[in-house]
Design an enzyme around this catalytic site. Structure first.
Site, PDB file in Angstrom:
ATOM      1  N   TYR A 121      -2.235  -1.213  10.490  1.00 42.79           N
ATOM      2  CA  TYR A 121      -2.166  -1.340   9.028  1.00 42.79           C
ATOM      3  C   TYR A 121      -0.837  -0.800   8.501  1.00 42.79           C
ATOM      4  O   TYR A 121      -0.149  -1.461   7.716  1.00 42.79           O
ATOM      5  CB  TYR A 121      -3.342  -0.585   8.401  1.00 42.79           C
ATOM      6  CG  TYR A 121      -3.508  -0.789   6.907  1.00 42.79           C
ATOM      7  CD1 TYR A 121      -3.999  -1.998   6.413  1.00 42.79           C
ATOM      8  CD2 TYR A 121      -3.195   0.215   6.004  1.00 42.79           C
ATOM      9  CE1 TYR A 121      -4.167  -2.186   5.034  1.00 42.79           C
ATOM     10  CE2 TYR A 121      -3.375   0.041   4.640  1.00 42.79           C
ATOM     11  CZ  TYR A 121      -3.863  -1.163   4.155  1.00 42.79           C
ATOM     12  OH  TYR A 121      -4.031  -1.345   2.809  1.00 42.79           O
ATOM     13  N   SER A 138       0.860  -1.186   0.000  1.00 43.13           N
ATOM     14  CA  SER A 138       0.000   0.000   0.000  1.00 43.13           C
ATOM     15  C   SER A 138       0.891   1.228   0.000  1.00 43.13           C
ATOM     16  O   SER A 138       2.061   1.146   0.395  1.00 43.13           O
ATOM     17  CB  SER A 138      -0.854  -0.001   1.278  1.00 43.13           C
ATOM     18  OG  SER A 138      -1.474   1.262   1.451  1.00 43.13           O
TER      19      SER A 138
HETATM   20  P1  NAP Z   1     -10.941  -6.617  -0.384  1.00 47.02           P
HETATM   21  O1  NAP Z   1     -11.794  -6.569  -1.582  1.00 47.02           O
HETATM   22  O2  NAP Z   1     -11.521  -6.392   0.957  1.00 47.02           O
HETATM   23  O3  NAP Z   1     -10.141  -7.990  -0.398  1.00 47.02           O
HETATM   24  C1  NAP Z   1      -9.396  -8.439   0.687  1.00 47.02           C
HETATM   25  C2  NAP Z   1      -9.400  -9.936   0.667  1.00 47.02           C
HETATM   26  O4  NAP Z   1      -8.585 -10.457   1.727  1.00 47.02           O
HETATM   27  C3  NAP Z   1     -10.797 -10.541   0.853  1.00 47.02           C
HETATM   28  O5  NAP Z   1     -10.971 -11.530  -0.115  1.00 47.02           O
HETATM   29  C4  NAP Z   1     -10.741 -11.159   2.240  1.00 47.02           C
HETATM   30  O6  NAP Z   1     -11.568 -12.285   2.419  1.00 47.02           O
HETATM   31  C5  NAP Z   1      -9.274 -11.564   2.299  1.00 47.02           C
HETATM   32  N1  NAP Z   1      -8.850 -11.828   3.662  1.00 47.02           N
HETATM   33  C6  NAP Z   1      -8.997 -11.030   4.746  1.00 47.02           C
HETATM   34  N2  NAP Z   1      -8.519 -11.655   5.843  1.00 47.02           N
HETATM   35  C7  NAP Z   1      -8.073 -12.878   5.429  1.00 47.02           C
HETATM   36  C8  NAP Z   1      -7.484 -13.981   6.090  1.00 47.02           C
HETATM   37  N3  NAP Z   1      -7.235 -13.963   7.408  1.00 47.02           N
HETATM   38  N4  NAP Z   1      -7.153 -15.080   5.351  1.00 47.02           N
HETATM   39  C9  NAP Z   1      -7.385 -15.110   4.010  1.00 47.02           C
HETATM   40  N5  NAP Z   1      -7.933 -14.085   3.339  1.00 47.02           N
HETATM   41  C10 NAP Z   1      -8.281 -12.985   4.040  1.00 47.02           C
HETATM   42  O7  NAP Z   1      -9.790  -5.529  -0.507  1.00 47.02           O
HETATM   43  P2  NAP Z   1      -8.754  -5.210  -1.679  1.00 47.02           P
HETATM   44  O8  NAP Z   1      -8.837  -3.769  -1.907  1.00 47.02           O
HETATM   45  O9  NAP Z   1      -8.877  -6.165  -2.804  1.00 47.02           O
HETATM   46  O10 NAP Z   1      -7.388  -5.474  -0.902  1.00 47.02           O
HETATM   47  C11 NAP Z   1      -6.392  -6.347  -1.392  1.00 47.02           C
HETATM   48  C12 NAP Z   1      -5.040  -5.878  -0.871  1.00 47.02           C
HETATM   49  O11 NAP Z   1      -4.770  -4.580  -1.392  1.00 47.02           O
HETATM   50  C13 NAP Z   1      -4.979  -5.748   0.646  1.00 47.02           C
HETATM   51  O12 NAP Z   1      -3.754  -6.260   1.113  1.00 47.02           O
HETATM   52  C14 NAP Z   1      -5.038  -4.241   0.874  1.00 47.02           C
HETATM   53  O13 NAP Z   1      -4.374  -3.850   2.048  1.00 47.02           O
HETATM   54  C15 NAP Z   1      -4.334  -3.733  -0.364  1.00 47.02           C
HETATM   55  N6  NAP Z   1      -4.667  -2.353  -0.697  1.00 47.02           N
HETATM   56  C16 NAP Z   1      -5.914  -2.003  -1.096  1.00 47.02           C
HETATM   57  C17 NAP Z   1      -6.186  -0.667  -1.391  1.00 47.02           C
HETATM   58  C18 NAP Z   1      -7.537  -0.202  -1.839  1.00 47.02           C
HETATM   59  O14 NAP Z   1      -7.729   1.020  -1.954  1.00 47.02           O
HETATM   60  N7  NAP Z   1      -8.497  -1.068  -2.092  1.00 47.02           N
HETATM   61  C19 NAP Z   1      -5.170   0.294  -1.277  1.00 47.02           C
HETATM   62  C20 NAP Z   1      -3.920  -0.117  -0.874  1.00 47.02           C
HETATM   63  C21 NAP Z   1      -3.668  -1.438  -0.593  1.00 47.02           C
HETATM   64  P3  NAP Z   1     -13.058 -12.107   3.036  1.00 47.02           P
HETATM   65  O15 NAP Z   1     -13.755 -11.184   2.108  1.00 47.02           O
HETATM   66  O16 NAP Z   1     -13.587 -13.497   3.043  1.00 47.02           O
HETATM   67  O17 NAP Z   1     -12.870 -11.530   4.414  1.00 47.02           O
END
Ligand code: NAP
Length: 263
Positions: free
Chosen positions: A163, A150
């Protein structure tokens, strides 16, 4: 004449965590379009994981579902045993599973909440990398790791103690592993997204005013899409990026370098 579809990842097995949602799901679909076979690591939502499976199939490839909590080392070990048995040796790993900041200041944060974020975002990445590297080492080397970090691996924000500490850890984990496995010809990189339109940002996405307000801080004046992150991940696991390792590639519409303007 029709353009020939390029399949640079044809037959490669890719483990993608958090693949039932957001960035992980888009990466699974994009890698499938490029020919990879996907090990979909999902957590709670099997129906969402099945949707990813359908996206992979629609894109002309195949996948298996693997339920595992990335914060539990035994479950991660079990996942790799199953992947090896059912699909074969993975060549690519993408760590996308993660949970967001709570917004609660450290002084008020309960220990369980801090622990859960670190265990998921940092330990989960470490556990997957550890198992994946052991497999690649036994296979004689080569392979690709992309960790979804991130901008908050660098940019601190109040309410993000767990985080920001996790993502800062992922930054240095990526760098250390890159050095440790360079001789094995395994590339280890991170992507540092800014604001991406995924369920992680659902609250803002459901509020057009808040979304517009958030976009004001982004020089390109919009949030990014998970598909844009997937394109960068596809580049990083391709041979075209074989000289890149130990880096974080920020994808944020200029947000990170804009922070602090106007002071
Ligand atoms: P998301 O749609 O909420 O996806 C996160 C995923 O992680 C979900 O599938 C969730 O599963 C899974 N997860 C959470 N806890 C877990 C665990 N203990 N074991 C296995 N899986 C787990 O969010 P996203 O935006 O795609 O995020 C993906 C990555 O990008 C993350 O690392 C996040 O920090 C990073 N990121 C995102 C953004 C943004 O703006 N979206 C910005 C910077 C970085 P469940 O749904 O079943 O809980």
């Amino acid at each position: 004449m029709k353009n020939k579809v390029q399949m640079p990842l044809k037959g490669m097995i890719a483990v993608v965590t958090g693949a039932e949602s957001g960035i992980g799901q888009a990466i699974a679909a994009e890698f499938a379009r490029l020919g990879a076979i996907i090990a979909i690591n999902y957590y709670k939502d099997k129906a969402a994981a099945a949707k990813t499976l359908k996206m992979v199939r629609d894109n002309g490839s195949s996948a298996n579902l693997y339920q595992a909590d990335v914060s539990d080392y035994m479950q991660v070990q079990q996942l790799y045993r199953k992947v090896m048995k059912e699909l074969g040796s993975p060549y690519i790993l993408v760590n996308s599973a993660g949970i967001n900041s709570t917004g609660i200041y450290a002084v008020d944060m309960d220990i369980e909440s801090f622990d859960r974020t670190i265990k998921t975002d940092l330990y989960g990445t470490f556990y997957h990398c550890k198992e994946f590297i052991a497999i690649r080492k036994a296979a004689g080397g080569k392979g690709k790791i992309v960790n979804i970090s991130s901008i908050h691996e660098d940019v601190a924000h109040p309410g993000g103690a767990a985080y920001c500490a996790s993502k800062g850890g992922v930054r240095n984990l990526t760098r250390v592993l890159a050095l440790e496995v360079a001789s094995l010809k395994i590339n280890v990189n991170s992507i540092g997204p800014g604001m991406i339109l995924t369920p992680m940002n659902q609250k803002v996405m459901d509020d057009p005013k808040a979304l517009k307000e958030a976009a004001k801080h982004i020089p390109l004046d919009r949030a990014g899409t998970p598909e844009e992150v997937a394109k960068l991940a596809a580049y990083l696991v391709s041979d075209d990026a074989s000289y890149a390792t130990g880096q974080t590639f920020f994808l944020d519409g200029g947000l990170k370098i804009n922070i602090g303007q106007g002071a």
